[in-house]
Design a protein around this motif. Sequence first.
Motif, PDB file in Angstrom:
ATOM      1  N   GLY A   1       0.840  -1.181   0.000  1.00 22.26           N
ATOM      2  CA  GLY A   1       0.000   0.000   0.000  1.00 22.26           C
ATOM      3  C   GLY A   1       0.879   1.236   0.000  1.00 22.26           C
ATOM      4  O   GLY A   1       2.111   1.141  -0.017  1.00 22.26           O
ATOM      5  N   ALA A   2       0.261   2.416   0.029  1.00 28.11           N
ATOM      6  CA  ALA A   2       1.018   3.669   0.018  1.00 28.11           C
ATOM      7  C   ALA A   2       0.708   4.470   1.269  1.00 28.11           C
ATOM      8  O   ALA A   2      -0.454   4.734   1.580  1.00 28.11           O
ATOM      9  CB  ALA A   2       0.681   4.489  -1.222  1.00 28.11           C
ATOM     10  N   GLY A   3       1.755   4.830   1.992  1.00 28.00           N
ATOM     11  CA  GLY A   3       1.619   5.703   3.152  1.00 28.00           C
ATOM     12  C   GLY A   3       2.303   7.023   2.883  1.00 28.00           C
ATOM     13  O   GLY A   3       3.248   7.102   2.083  1.00 28.00           O
ATOM     14  N   VAL A   4       1.859   8.080   3.524  1.00 28.35           N
ATOM     15  CA  VAL A   4       2.417   9.419   3.345  1.00 28.35           C
ATOM     16  C   VAL A   4       3.023   9.875   4.672  1.00 28.35           C
ATOM     17  O   VAL A   4       2.384   9.773   5.724  1.00 28.35           O
ATOM     18  CB  VAL A   4       1.339  10.417   2.892  1.00 28.35           C
ATOM     19  CG1 VAL A   4       1.888  11.842   2.853  1.00 28.35           C
ATOM     20  CG2 VAL A   4       0.791  10.031   1.527  1.00 28.35           C
ATOM     21  N   ALA A   5       4.266  10.362   4.638  1.00 26.12           N
ATOM     22  CA  ALA A   5       4.919  10.917   5.823  1.00 26.12           C
ATOM     23  C   ALA A   5       4.416  12.343   6.028  1.00 26.12           C
ATOM     24  O   ALA A   5       4.731  13.237   5.254  1.00 26.12           O
ATOM     25  CB  ALA A   5       6.436  10.901   5.645  1.00 26.12           C
ATOM     26  N   CYS A   6       3.628  12.560   7.055  1.00 29.44           N
ATOM     27  CA  CYS A   6       2.904  13.826   7.211  1.00 29.44           C
ATOM     28  C   CYS A   6       3.824  15.023   7.405  1.00 29.44           C
ATOM     29  O   CYS A   6       3.637  16.067   6.764  1.00 29.44           O
ATOM     30  CB  CYS A   6       1.933  13.730   8.381  1.00 29.44           C
ATOM     31  SG  CYS A   6       0.674  12.453   8.187  1.00 29.44           S
ATOM     32  N   GLY A   7       4.805  14.909   8.302  1.00 22.64           N
ATOM     33  CA  GLY A   7       5.675  16.052   8.578  1.00 22.64           C
ATOM     34  C   GLY A   7       6.406  16.547   7.347  1.00 22.64           C
ATOM     35  O   GLY A   7       6.279  17.722   6.972  1.00 22.64           O
TER      36      GLY A   7
END
Length: 374
Positions: free
Chosen positions: A102-108
């Motif tokens: 899946g795809a995760g996004v690094a918020c900071g």
Amino acid sequence: MSLDLGISGSDSTRRTSIAAQAHRSGKPLDTALWCAEQGWPVHPSAPGRKTPAAHCGRCRDQPHSAQECRCIPAGRWCHGFHAATTDPRRTGAWWTEQPRFGAGVACGPAGLVMIDVDAHPAPLPKPDRLPPGIRIPASVPLGGLQHGFHSLALPAALRGRQDPSQDSTTLRVRTPSGGLHLWYAARPGHLRRCPTGTNAKRALAWQVDVRAHGGHIIAPGTTTALGTCTACGPVRRPAPPPGRRAAELQRTSHRPAPAAPPPPTPMPSRARAAVMTARSGRDTAERTLATVLRTVTQCGTAPECTGFSAKLNRAAFTAGRLVGAGRMTPADAKPALVTTTAQARPRQERRSPQIIRSTMSAGSRRPLDPGGRT
């Protein structure tokens, strides 16, 4: 299920890369490429799950911080969101090798702050925990509140304002479990924490989490075991949080970041003295322990977002390996760790010794020869 990116007008003429085709294919690779093209660093999540993909064997067996990891510069995906990238070549290589990621996004690094609303029925906490820091009049009936949507809407209702979950000015993503992710563009110069809805002092509301610096979020279009995260409405870009929402984040200790970090603090003299008392193989062993202790000491230059726990684990594990190899005694190593952590994180005097004790014990079972032979 395909991902409708809502590309139209000037956006459709501006984007001609493969990422702009994600709404037709719905492939995880295209979702990751689209996120990277928005300037949001992406990292692989485990197939069918919300958590980052697992570390490699070396990183699991020899704990160390993301800053020390050799996998990330080599283009591998260890250490979760710390490996996140906007490089399309690296992204393509990762999802080509593991198409089920899946795809995760690094918020900071993405400059994002997320409001994560859960919808899990659970017993109500005390009224002062529903929206921490906001007094609810005794005349307000609370019996119908069941989950995060209700606790998020309550302060707005008390002020006669719109339910925040209905904010159609920004990207909203429905989760398979019935929750909602509200994507916002972080205001420049602000350091956003990641409190959970169970945090009695810093939570935005009960069952409402915030994802920001030090956190990650599943990208819209990503499928887990429960289903697919689906964008709501036509908006596909995060907007800055409206004034009231920004004020709520400020109330919950999401504060401006310091203008510049202070210079690194030298290792405490007591810790240095403890290292220097090591007897067996003292020269190399001292240098080895002093190096990992210095990374812990440097966490004292900022109150958070320094990877303190990972660095302390690395230092304690290394100390345990030196003890296991007979290069120093616990009486030499432990005081150095305790003194260093007390200076770097003086408010964690209860938690840090527990980490030191358990991680040193684990390290002692894998003796380290500082000369390079494991």
